[in-house]
Scaffold this active site. Sequence first.
Site, PDB file in Angstrom:
ATOM      1  N   SER A  81       0.880  -1.195   0.021  1.00 43.90           N
ATOM      2  CA  SER A  81      -0.091  -0.148   0.043  1.00 43.90           C
ATOM      3  C   SER A  81       1.023   1.248   0.025  1.00 43.90           C
ATOM      4  CB  SER A  81      -0.854   0.172   1.287  1.00 43.90           C
ATOM      5  OG  SER A  81      -1.388   1.344   1.456  1.00 43.90           O
TER       6      SER A  81
ATOM      7  N   HIS B 125      -8.351   0.835  -3.460  1.00 38.36           N
ATOM      8  CA  HIS B 125      -9.356   0.561  -2.324  1.00 38.36           C
ATOM      9  C   HIS B 125      -9.902   1.842  -2.111  1.00 38.36           C
ATOM     10  CE1 HIS B 125      -9.213  -0.622   2.260  1.00 38.36           C
ATOM     11  NE2 HIS B 125     -10.496  -0.574   1.833  1.00 38.36           N
TER      12      HIS B 125
ATOM     13  N   ASP C  86      -4.792   3.539  -1.261  1.00 36.71           N
ATOM     14  CA  ASP C  86      -6.013   3.524  -0.234  1.00 36.71           C
ATOM     15  C   ASP C  86      -6.366   4.982  -0.375  1.00 36.71           C
ATOM     16  OD1 ASP C  86      -3.724   1.638   1.687  1.00 36.71           O
ATOM     17  OD2 ASP C  86      -5.896   1.288   1.425  1.00 36.71           O
TER      18      ASP C  86
ATOM     19  N   MET D  46     -11.038  -6.442   6.179  1.00 36.04           N
ATOM     20  CA  MET D  46     -10.221  -5.676   6.916  1.00 36.04           C
ATOM     21  C   MET D  46      -9.713  -6.194   8.150  1.00 36.04           C
ATOM     22  SD  MET D  46      -9.692  -3.084   4.768  1.00 36.04           S
ATOM     23  CE  MET D  46      -9.111  -2.142   6.038  1.00 36.04           C
TER      24      MET D  46
ATOM     25  N   HIS E 203      -1.308  -1.100  -4.082  1.00 41.68           N
ATOM     26  CA  HIS E 203      -2.512  -0.732  -3.476  1.00 41.68           C
ATOM     27  C   HIS E 203      -2.796   0.607  -3.112  1.00 41.68           C
ATOM     28  CE1 HIS E 203      -5.778  -2.205  -0.631  1.00 41.68           C
ATOM     29  NE2 HIS E 203      -5.432  -1.331  -0.047  1.00 41.68           N
TER      30      HIS E 203
ATOM     31  N   MET F  24     -12.124   3.926   0.206  1.00 40.74           N
ATOM     32  CA  MET F  24     -12.716   4.021   1.671  1.00 40.74           C
ATOM     33  C   MET F  24     -13.488   5.339   1.566  1.00 40.74           C
ATOM     34  SD  MET F  24      -9.308   2.461   3.756  1.00 40.74           S
ATOM     35  CE  MET F  24      -8.438   2.663   2.465  1.00 40.74           C
TER      36      MET F  24
ATOM     37  N   MET G  90      -9.143   7.519   0.535  1.00 40.62           N
ATOM     38  CA  MET G  90      -9.855   8.056   1.838  1.00 40.62           C
ATOM     39  C   MET G  90     -10.610   9.435   1.686  1.00 40.62           C
ATOM     40  SD  MET G  90      -7.162   6.576   4.576  1.00 40.62           S
ATOM     41  CE  MET G  90      -6.760   5.047   4.344  1.00 40.62           C
TER      42      MET G  90
ATOM     43  N   ASP H 194      -6.066  -7.129   4.622  1.00 39.30           N
ATOM     44  CA  ASP H 194      -5.420  -5.547   4.768  1.00 39.30           C
ATOM     45  C   ASP H 194      -5.532  -5.071   5.977  1.00 39.30           C
ATOM     46  OD1 ASP H 194      -6.481  -2.532   2.763  1.00 39.30           O
ATOM     47  OD2 ASP H 194      -4.674  -2.970   3.709  1.00 39.30           O
ATOM     48  N   GLY H 195      -4.216  -4.691   6.457  1.00 38.32           N
ATOM     49  CA  GLY H 195      -4.203  -4.295   7.772  1.00 38.32           C
ATOM     50  C   GLY H 195      -3.158  -4.830   8.757  1.00 38.32           C
ATOM     51  N   GLY H 196      -2.148  -4.362   8.984  1.00 37.20           N
ATOM     52  CA  GLY H 196      -1.243  -5.033  10.009  1.00 37.20           C
ATOM     53  C   GLY H 196      -0.667  -6.227   9.516  1.00 37.20           C
TER      54      GLY H 196
END
Length: 226
Positions: A12, A70, A39, A141, A37, A72, A41, A179-181
């Site tokens: 990302s 993605h 992101d 997520m 990726h 959001m 937002m 996706d995330g962490g």
Amino acid sequence: MKAQQPPLIAPSILSADFGAMREAVLALTEGGADWIHFDVMDGHFVPNLTFGAPMVAALRPHSHLPFDVHLMIEHPERLIPDFAQAGANSITVHVEACAHLHRVIQQIRELGCGVGVALNPHTPLESVRYVLPAIDLLLIMTVNPGFGGQAFIGLMYPKIREAAALIQRDAPHVLLQVDGGVSPDNARELAACGVQVLVAGSSVFCAPTPQAGVAALRLALMSQQA
Ligand code: DX5
Ligand code: ZN
């Protein structure tokens, strides 16, 4: 039983240096990433504001890799045409942001892009059950969306396993994305759960180089193959 391929790696750019985004995309492209990726937002659906379709368009000439966008954002249907025009290969919307999800899926498909649907941590899999055959990518997520560098929500492992089983049963063509962490510490377990695309921001861009960050994920996954 077909041997499972290791997951694709989709870094990302949220965690990249926004003052050197072209260099970040070149480094990822030459450094072994599979996808990039993006992101997006809007400061409403999530409490952060990043970039719009112009960023995708500006970076499109600098990489042949698939651009995985993605969204959001609220009312994604308003901006989907701009992202398709900008060069997105795949566009993912949040089920929580779509009053008429099936119509948005059709909109993305008609624009010639791959179709992704994302679920926030609290959102049940049931919410995508009836549209699953119509999409290409299911994004689970594993952080609350809005920021990079957050801790992986371990509570999501059962949901990830259930998503893999649902896909296998109802729509085996759908790719399962997380996706995330994501980091070398959990990549193996995620692959073992059936995840096929790993999004990683901070673990890639906090490494000495983005190439080293991608390589560390690959190494962790290769040990999973052993
Ligand atoms: C969060 C984004 C993620 C995030 C991943 O809202 O959707 O893609 O950038 O960043 P890390 O890998 O640092 O959690
Ligand atoms: Zn994302």
